[in-house]
Structure formats: structure tokens, C-alpha cells
Design a protein around this motif. Structure first.
Motif, short mmCIF file in Angstrom:
data_model
loop_
_atom_site.label_atom_id
_atom_site.label_comp_id
_atom_site.label_asym_id
_atom_site.label_seq_id
_atom_site.Cartn_x
_atom_site.Cartn_y
_atom_site.Cartn_z
N LYS A 218 0.83 -1.21 0.00
CA LYS A 218 0.00 0.00 0.00
C LYS A 218 0.86 1.26 0.00
O LYS A 218 0.61 2.20 -0.77
CB LYS A 218 -0.92 -0.01 1.22
N GLU A 219 1.91 1.28 0.83
CA GLU A 219 2.77 2.46 0.89
C GLU A 219 3.66 2.56 -0.35
O GLU A 219 3.96 3.67 -0.80
CB GLU A 219 3.63 2.44 2.15
N LEU A 220 4.06 1.44 -0.91
CA LEU A 220 4.83 1.46 -2.16
C LEU A 220 3.99 2.06 -3.28
O LEU A 220 4.47 2.93 -4.04
CB LEU A 220 5.26 0.04 -2.52
N LEU A 221 2.75 1.65 -3.39
CA LEU A 221 1.86 2.20 -4.42
C LEU A 221 1.54 3.67 -4.14
O LEU A 221 1.44 4.47 -5.07
CB LEU A 221 0.57 1.38 -4.48
N ARG A 222 1.41 4.02 -2.87
CA ARG A 222 1.15 5.41 -2.53
C ARG A 222 2.30 6.29 -3.02
O ARG A 222 2.09 7.37 -3.56
CB ARG A 222 0.97 5.58 -1.03
N TYR A 223 3.53 5.79 -2.82
CA TYR A 223 4.68 6.57 -3.30
C TYR A 223 4.67 6.68 -4.82
O TYR A 223 4.93 7.75 -5.38
CB TYR A 223 6.00 5.96 -2.83
N ILE A 224 4.39 5.59 -5.51
CA ILE A 224 4.38 5.60 -6.97
C ILE A 224 3.37 6.61 -7.50
O ILE A 224 3.62 7.32 -8.47
CB ILE A 224 4.08 4.18 -7.50
#
Length: 394
Positions: free
Chosen positions: A265-271
Motif C-alpha cells: 500500500k505504501e509502495l503504491l502510494r509513493y508511486i
């Protein structure tokens, strides 16, 4: 994304003081040095360090202290601030010198347009014994900003002052970080629009499902393959053709099933947004992913967070992470911390070695030896990111 106007080393609105008066101010309340932090491209954090000279002597004779006024300017709007020290009073009405109360005050604002802004701030106090900033929790509130010279109290923290906070020159250093986010601009920024697209309610933009180690009641993430490919060629190469019998718009699958739901979730939020929520909790897990998936911006964000959270207990794990994933700047900064920290002396001796140091000695003996050689050796000229002597403005 807005254009940020950065102003440095300007005199405050008040008239210039005589040399004699200025010397009196420096003696009584100390001075404020300035620094600028840019966590990501769309944010500016103003970092101010107030050095109070001969702290114990000043506190003994004064009932309150106010820092020199400082300015924070963003997008043509200038805000003016100070940090104030106030004291509690006992039942007998006498001042209680410790703990003290730190207050952040907005002393004025100059802006062409009225508007709301979200103010995020964080206090810190310098631990002179280990050369490290002790940070309070981040606080935030929403303010209506308009042309005014009236003082507005933003918030306060109660802090206990110990001997470790007083340096060899008998000074105390207090830090405040201030971030000003203009609400209307933030509301319509690209990152916020993309954040809304990332939500499960905006599935019309999605053509890819992301598999991860989720709980039974957690839905799969649905994302856009164009953004995935644009941000990370490595993740783009992992996209697999896929047909979803329940959704004809889905054409790809991204298999991240070895990763926990919250990390994905946080990886996608950064992307999507260049931001991560609760970075402190996720930095050590996101750093390996940032190098694996070629996301240098995320690497820099994680490095900065790990540096801010560095303590004698965390430095061995940070060193291992930095060395394993080729983060040379983080590695140098951690070794420099070992050089400057008196609290580390004796902690890696055979009789007092912590579990983290024992693990490093086993898995990476060369790095362990390098850290041992660094402890107590202050010959490095590397500038520490948390050095109180840095002076810059935003």
C-alpha cells in the motif's frame, strides 16, 4: 505543483537594531539559525534551531524567553514566527524552571490572498552527550491566513531539561520544523488527484490487479499500468497479461505476493503521490524495495527518515541496511554518527555488546570492524544531517 519562493537571510519586519541592542538580544535570548528540508519535490520544511546561550543562568533570572523572529515564505506568502519558553508555577506562585513549556507562535502574515493552510510542526531538543536530536511527535492544525500582525499561539509541548541537553559551552539548542501546506493548492495538486485515483472507489482508471500477502477481508489493489511503467521499469517488466472474469477492464497482474499488504500500500502510494504515510514505521522495509525497483526518490526519502531516527540502538541495523543495499550516503552518515556518539563507546565490547552488534559481527564482520574503528574517531569531515551548526533558510 506550485512554485516555491525561497528567501534567505532577510531582516525581519522590525527596524534594524543598534549593535549594542543586538548584542543584548544575543546574550538574553540567543540566536536562531536556519535550515531547509525538502522531503519530496512538492514539500518544503523550514527547520529553525534556536541556541540559547548560558541557558541555566538566563533561566534563573528571567520569567520567560522569546526567540528572535524568523520568516517562512512560500508561494509569495510570508509568515513570521517565534518560539517561546514559558514556565509552570507551583502552588506558592513561584516559577518552576523544569520542565519548561515550548510554544510556537505565529507573529504575523503577509499575503495577497486569504486562504486556509495546514500547518505541521515538530519540536526537538539537542542531546549534546550523543550529538543527536530528540524529536517530539508531529502536530498539525488548519489556519486561516490573512494579512495580520497579531500574535497567534499555534501549540506547545512540555519538555524536561536534563544535563545531557546542555553542551560544553553551557548552551541549550531547541529546534522547530514548520511545514506550510496551502490547502486549496494541496487539494487540487497532481499528487492529491492521483491519490484519489488510487482509492478502491476509482476502479474505472485501473487495468492491473496487484497480488500481495493480504488478509481474507482485504481487497486486491487495482492500479494503472501506465503509471507503474512510468515510475519503475522494473515493476513494469513484472506486469503479466491477465484476464479477470469479474472485470473486463483488467488486463494485467502484478505479483507482489511475498510482500505484506501495508508495505505494498505504501509502495503504491509513493508511486502515485511521491509520499509515504508513517515513514518512520516503514522506512526499513521500503528501502530495500526502493533499490530493487529503481525508485531513487523513495530511496532518498527512506534514507532521510532513517537518519532522523538514528540512535545508539538503531545505528547497527541502519549500517547493515545501507551496506547491503548500496546506500553510500546513508552508510557514511551512520559511520559518522559512530564517530561522534560518546554513548556508543563500550557498547560493542565483548561484555556489553548488544544483539544488533552481535548480528552485524556474524553476518558482516568487515562492516563491524569498520564501525568499531569509527567509534571514538572524530576525524571525518562529513557533515552530519542533524548538525546544529548548519545554517540555511527556506
Amino acid at each position: 505543483m506550485g512554485v516555491f519562493t525561497v528567501l534567505a537571510n532577510k531582516m525581519p519586519r522590525t527596524a534594524k537594531k543598534s549593535k549594542q541592542a543586538q548584542e543584548l538580544v544575543d546574550v538574553e535570548v540567543g540566536s536562531v539559525s536556519e535550515d531547509l528540508e525538502v522531503p519530496v519535490a512538492s514539500e518544503v520544511v523550514f527547520r529553525k534551531v534556536w541556541r540559547i546561550r548560558n541557558f541555566k543562568k538566563i533561566v534563573a533570572k528571567k520569567d520567560y524567553l522569546d526567540s528572535p523572529e524568523f520568516r517562512c515564505s512560500v508561494n509569495g506568502m510570508s509568515t513570521y514566527w517565534n518560539v517561546a519558553v514559558r514556565f509552570w508555577k507551583g502552588s506558592n506562585g513561584k516559577k518552576i524552571p523544569n520542565p519548561l513549556v515550548l510554544c510556537l507562535n505565529l507573529t504575523g502574515c503577509e499575503t495577497e490572498e486569504k486562504g486556509q493552510a495546514r500547518i505541521r510542526y515538530q519540536f526537538g531538543i539537542w542531546d549534546a552527550s550523543i550529538r543527536y536530536w530528540e524529536l517530539c511527535d508531529i502536530s498539525n492544525l488548519v489556519l486561516n491566513l490573512e494579512n495580520t500582525h497579531n500574535l497567534v499561539s499555534i501549540g506547545y509541548k512540555t519538555l524536561g531539561i536534563n544535563e545531557r541537553h546542555i553542551d560544553s559551552e553551557k548552551d541549550l539548542r531547541i529546534m522547530v520544523k514548520v511545514q506550510i501546506i496551502q490547502s486549496e493548492e494541496e487539494k487540487h495538486s497532481l499528487s492529491q488527484d492521483l491519490a484519489r485515483i488510487l482509492t478502491l472507489e476509482s476502479e474505472q482508471y485501473a487495468d492491473t490487479i496487484v497480488e500481495c500477502a493480504s488478509e481474507q477481508n482485504q481487497e486486491l489493489f487495482k492500479v494503472n499500468s501506465v503509471l507503474i511503467r512510468a515510475r519503475s521499469s522494473k515493476l513494469g517488466a513484472m506486469l503479466q497479461k491477465y484476464k479477470d472474469p469479474k472485470n473486463e477492464n483488467i488486463r494485467y497482474k502484478l505479483d507482489l505476493s511475498v510482500l505484506d499488504y501495508c508495505i505494498v500500500k505504501e509502495l503504491l502510494r509513493y508511486i502515485y503521490t511521491d509520499k509515504v504515510d508513517n515513514t518512520d514505521a516503514h522506512a526499513n522495509k521500503l528501502l530495500p524495495l526502493s533499490t530493487r525497483f529503481h525508485l531513487p526518490g523513495l530511496t532518498a526519502l527512506c534514507e532521510r527518515t532513517l537518519l532522523d531516527s538514528m540512535t545508539p540502538n538503531t545505528v547497527p541495523n541502519i549500517l547493515l541496511l545501507a551496506d547491503q543495499y548500496g546506500c553510500e550516503n546513508l552508510r557514511k552518515a551512520a559511520l559518522h554518527y559512530c564517530e561522534e556518539s560518546t554513548a556508543l563507546k563500550g557498547t560493542i565490547q565483548p561484555t556489553g555488546k548488544s544483539l544488533a552488534w552481535r548480528v552485524m559481527e556474524m553476518v558482516n564482520p568487515d562492516l563491524f570492524l569498520e564501525a568499531c574503528e569509527s567509534i571514538g574517531n572524530s576525524s571525518s569531515t562529513l557533515d552530519s544531517p542533524t548538525s546544529a551548526g548548519s545554517v540555511s533558510d527556506a
